[in-house]
Write a protein that holds these residues in place. Structure first.
Motif, PDB file in Angstrom:
ATOM      1  N   PRO A 278      12.929 127.934  37.739  1.00  0.00           N
ATOM      2  CA  PRO A 278      11.496 128.031  38.061  1.00  0.00           C
ATOM      3  C   PRO A 278      10.697 128.918  37.125  1.00  0.00           C
ATOM      4  O   PRO A 278       9.480 128.726  36.999  1.00  0.00           O
ATOM      5  CB  PRO A 278      11.493 128.596  39.493  1.00  0.00           C
ATOM      6  CG  PRO A 278      12.849 129.162  39.710  1.00  0.00           C
ATOM      7  CD  PRO A 278      13.774 128.346  38.881  1.00  0.00           C
ATOM      8  N   LEU A 279      11.316 129.860  36.447  1.00  0.00           N
ATOM      9  CA  LEU A 279      10.567 130.735  35.544  1.00  0.00           C
ATOM     10  C   LEU A 279      10.317 130.111  34.177  1.00  0.00           C
ATOM     11  O   LEU A 279       9.462 130.589  33.423  1.00  0.00           O
ATOM     12  CB  LEU A 279      11.303 132.063  35.356  1.00  0.00           C
ATOM     13  CG  LEU A 279      11.335 133.002  36.561  1.00  0.00           C
ATOM     14  CD1 LEU A 279      12.181 134.230  36.248  1.00  0.00           C
ATOM     15  CD2 LEU A 279       9.930 133.409  36.981  1.00  0.00           C
ATOM     16  N   THR A 280      11.055 129.054  33.838  1.00  0.00           N
ATOM     17  CA  THR A 280      10.937 128.484  32.492  1.00  0.00           C
ATOM     18  C   THR A 280      10.648 126.990  32.458  1.00  0.00           C
ATOM     19  O   THR A 280      10.222 126.474  31.422  1.00  0.00           O
ATOM     20  CB  THR A 280      12.241 128.740  31.704  1.00  0.00           C
ATOM     21  OG1 THR A 280      13.377 128.396  32.519  1.00  0.00           O
ATOM     22  CG2 THR A 280      12.354 130.199  31.288  1.00  0.00           C
ATOM     23  N   ARG A 281      10.863 126.270  33.543  1.00  0.00           N
ATOM     24  CA  ARG A 281      10.788 124.810  33.472  1.00  0.00           C
ATOM     25  C   ARG A 281       9.396 124.289  33.146  1.00  0.00           C
ATOM     26  O   ARG A 281       9.263 123.187  32.600  1.00  0.00           O
ATOM     27  CB  ARG A 281      11.296 124.204  34.770  1.00  0.00           C
ATOM     28  CG  ARG A 281      10.473 124.552  36.004  1.00  0.00           C
ATOM     29  CD  ARG A 281      11.185 124.149  37.276  1.00  0.00           C
ATOM     30  NE  ARG A 281      10.453 124.524  38.470  1.00  0.00           N
ATOM     31  CZ  ARG A 281      11.008 124.635  39.684  1.00  0.00           C
ATOM     32  NH1 ARG A 281      12.313 124.390  39.831  1.00  0.00           N
ATOM     33  NH2 ARG A 281      10.283 124.977  40.721  1.00  0.00           N
ATOM     34  N   SER A 282       8.353 125.059  33.443  1.00  0.00           N
ATOM     35  CA  SER A 282       6.990 124.593  33.182  1.00  0.00           C
ATOM     36  C   SER A 282       6.362 125.245  31.957  1.00  0.00           C
ATOM     37  O   SER A 282       5.176 125.017  31.669  1.00  0.00           O
ATOM     38  CB  SER A 282       6.098 124.864  34.408  1.00  0.00           C
ATOM     39  OG  SER A 282       6.591 124.170  35.546  1.00  0.00           O
ATOM     40  N   LEU A 283       7.120 126.036  31.217  1.00  0.00           N
ATOM     41  CA  LEU A 283       6.570 126.742  30.067  1.00  0.00           C
ATOM     42  C   LEU A 283       6.425 125.821  28.861  1.00  0.00           C
ATOM     43  O   LEU A 283       7.200 124.884  28.683  1.00  0.00           O
ATOM     44  CB  LEU A 283       7.478 127.906  29.680  1.00  0.00           C
ATOM     45  CG  LEU A 283       7.583 129.078  30.658  1.00  0.00           C
ATOM     46  CD1 LEU A 283       8.567 130.106  30.109  1.00  0.00           C
ATOM     47  CD2 LEU A 283       6.222 129.720  30.901  1.00  0.00           C
ATOM     48  N   ALA A 284       5.448 126.137  28.040  1.00  0.00           N
ATOM     49  CA  ALA A 284       5.368 125.488  26.733  1.00  0.00           C
ATOM     50  C   ALA A 284       6.554 125.947  25.900  1.00  0.00           C
ATOM     51  O   ALA A 284       7.021 127.093  26.025  1.00  0.00           O
ATOM     52  CB  ALA A 284       4.061 125.862  26.042  1.00  0.00           C
ATOM     53  N   ALA A 285       7.059 125.063  25.042  1.00  0.00           N
ATOM     54  CA  ALA A 285       8.239 125.389  24.244  1.00  0.00           C
ATOM     55  C   ALA A 285       8.039 126.655  23.429  1.00  0.00           C
ATOM     56  O   ALA A 285       8.959 127.467  23.281  1.00  0.00           O
ATOM     57  CB  ALA A 285       8.576 124.222  23.325  1.00  0.00           C
ATOM     58  N   ALA A 286       6.819 126.856  22.932  1.00  0.00           N
ATOM     59  CA  ALA A 286       6.559 128.011  22.084  1.00  0.00           C
ATOM     60  C   ALA A 286       6.738 129.330  22.824  1.00  0.00           C
ATOM     61  O   ALA A 286       7.045 130.356  22.213  1.00  0.00           O
ATOM     62  CB  ALA A 286       5.145 127.929  21.509  1.00  0.00           C
ATOM     63  N   GLN A 287       6.561 129.332  24.145  1.00  0.00           N
ATOM     64  CA  GLN A 287       6.707 130.573  24.902  1.00  0.00           C
ATOM     65  C   GLN A 287       8.161 131.038  24.956  1.00  0.00           C
ATOM     66  O   GLN A 287       8.442 132.231  24.882  1.00  0.00           O
ATOM     67  CB  GLN A 287       6.151 130.383  26.320  1.00  0.00           C
ATOM     68  CG  GLN A 287       4.641 130.210  26.364  1.00  0.00           C
ATOM     69  CD  GLN A 287       4.159 129.935  27.773  1.00  0.00           C
ATOM     70  OE1 GLN A 287       4.216 128.797  28.251  1.00  0.00           O
ATOM     71  NE2 GLN A 287       3.690 130.973  28.439  1.00  0.00           N
ATOM     72  N   ILE A 288       9.067 130.082  25.093  1.00  0.00           N
ATOM     73  CA  ILE A 288      10.487 130.431  25.066  1.00  0.00           C
ATOM     74  C   ILE A 288      10.917 130.787  23.655  1.00  0.00           C
ATOM     75  O   ILE A 288      11.641 131.763  23.423  1.00  0.00           O
ATOM     76  CB  ILE A 288      11.337 129.275  25.618  1.00  0.00           C
ATOM     77  CG1 ILE A 288      11.003 129.033  27.085  1.00  0.00           C
ATOM     78  CG2 ILE A 288      12.832 129.570  25.445  1.00  0.00           C
ATOM     79  CD1 ILE A 288      11.731 127.859  27.705  1.00  0.00           C
ATOM     80  N   ASP A 289      10.462 130.023  22.678  1.00  0.00           N
ATOM     81  CA  ASP A 289      10.825 130.282  21.289  1.00  0.00           C
ATOM     82  C   ASP A 289      10.367 131.659  20.833  1.00  0.00           C
ATOM     83  O   ASP A 289      11.040 132.318  20.033  1.00  0.00           O
ATOM     84  CB  ASP A 289      10.215 129.212  20.379  1.00  0.00           C
ATOM     85  CG  ASP A 289      10.800 127.835  20.619  1.00  0.00           C
ATOM     86  OD1 ASP A 289      11.850 127.745  21.285  1.00  0.00           O
ATOM     87  OD2 ASP A 289      10.206 126.847  20.148  1.00  0.00           O
ATOM     88  N   ALA A 290       9.235 132.117  21.343  1.00  0.00           N
ATOM     89  CA  ALA A 290       8.731 133.440  20.970  1.00  0.00           C
ATOM     90  C   ALA A 290       9.701 134.531  21.399  1.00  0.00           C
ATOM     91  O   ALA A 290       9.955 135.483  20.655  1.00  0.00           O
ATOM     92  CB  ALA A 290       7.358 133.676  21.598  1.00  0.00           C
TER      93      ALA A 290
END
Length: 339
Positions: A278-290
């Motif tokens: 739930p903390l990552t499934r809706s994030l834009a890819a760039a947010q995780i990559d950062a």
């Protein structure tokens, strides 16, 4: 020819080879001391806080700080967890302890962390006395059931700590970033090339990615800042998070991505987990990559700049975790880091 991941997600050729045994040689530093090595006047001061004489102490695994980290037993049967360090011999660790005292005193009681009972500071030695949590570290390699419990606990933790209940003036800067420093350091580039030839070839792109991603790390959540298996305790189905000196305020998903970045060392693929959490499934890819760019940069910059007196176990662990984070980033970004 560039290295490629095998079925377990680890690089299997050249200098980027990783196995579970190679990647996780230790989860405890090699510079711990026992209770008997604590100076007598300091031990007496800690016993005054405990309200009794220490009759037994067992050094605990997990973490890399120098000094004491032990479960102690008192003459009356009471128990506690004590960690202590000297400002003279381990100034950085003593500084971390002082910061953790301030943070622990303000964490809400709803946070699944051991309660700070008292603290000792004579200007040189600083010690923290916590309630004893009769638990254990998560099994490594990760066991799926235990990992699921921990992942659920991370969600609960971010809910309890948003907005941050701790004054930001008590906190340190986040331990993130390092590619720009490596790009501007000749010796750093050379050392990096021995760890990851791919990263050395793409160092300038990684530095740009790190700089561009910085705004995506901002947020209102108090983050642990060092969320790895050696800072997690399990007691049945309950999860406790220990060691809070590196807490900072940022985006709610940062601790989760940090934790997931190392699961490939257990033969697990972090990407499907991130896609359903739930903390990552809706994030834009760039947010995780950062997070991955900043996280891997910090770990590998620190590992490559370590001096000969640095605990080699810590360097080995930071290298393994940094390469794992970098591999996930590389897989996510494909051929074009800046695409």
């Amino acid at each position: 020819m560039e290295n490629s991941p095998d079925a377990r997600g680890a690089m299997t050729s050249g200098t980027e080879k990783n196995t579970i045994q190679d990647a996780l040689p230790h989860v405890t530093g090699g510079r711990r001391i026992g209770w008997a090595a604590v100076p007598g006047e300091v031990a007496a001061g800690i016993e005054r806080l405990l309200g009794g004489r220490v009759t037994g102490a067992v050094s605990q695994p997990g973490g890399f700080s120098e000094g004491l980290a032990a479960r102690v037993r008192l003459a009356d049967g009471g128990r506690a967890f004590v960690k202590a360090a000297s400002s003279r011999t381990a100034p950085a660790v003593a500084g971390f302890h002082r910061r953790e005292i301030a943070i622990s005193r303000t964490l809400p009681r709803t946070v699944p962390a051991p309660r700070l009972l008292d603290a000792y500071d004579d200007g040189d030695w600083v010690a923290l006395v916590f309630e004893d949590i009769p638990g254990r570290l998560p099994a490594q390699p990760w066991q799926p059931g235990e990992l699921e419990h921990v992942l659920a606990a991370v969600t609960d933790l971010t809910q309890a700590l948003t907005p941050s209940p701790v004054d930001e003036r008590l906190l340190a800067r986040p331990r993130l970033g390092g590619w720009t420093t490596l790009a501007n350091t000749g010796a750093g580039r050379e050392r990096l090339a021995t760890l990851s030839p791919w990263a050395a070839r793409h160092l300038d792109d990684l530095a740009v990615l790190e700089e561009r991603g910085a705004p995506a790390l901002t947020g209102r959540t108090l983050l642990h800042g060092d969320l790895y298996p050696f800072n997690i305790m399990l007691r049945g189905r309950r999860v406790f998070v220990v060691d809070w000196p590196h807490a900072w305020v940022g985006a709610a998903h940062c601790d989760l991505v940090t934790l997931l970045s190392g699961v490939s060392l257990s033969g697990l693929d972090p990407q499907p987990i991130a896609e359903r959490h739930p903390l990552t499934r809706s994030l834009a890819a760039a947010q995780i990559d950062a997070v991955l760019a900043a996280h891997s940069g910090f770990l590998l910059r620190t590992a490559t700049s370590a001096g000969p007196r640095t605990d080699h176990r810590l360097v080995d662990m930071m290298t393994a975790l940094g390469l794992a984070s970098l591999r996930w980033l590389r897989t996510r970004r494909g051929r074009s880091l800046l695409g």
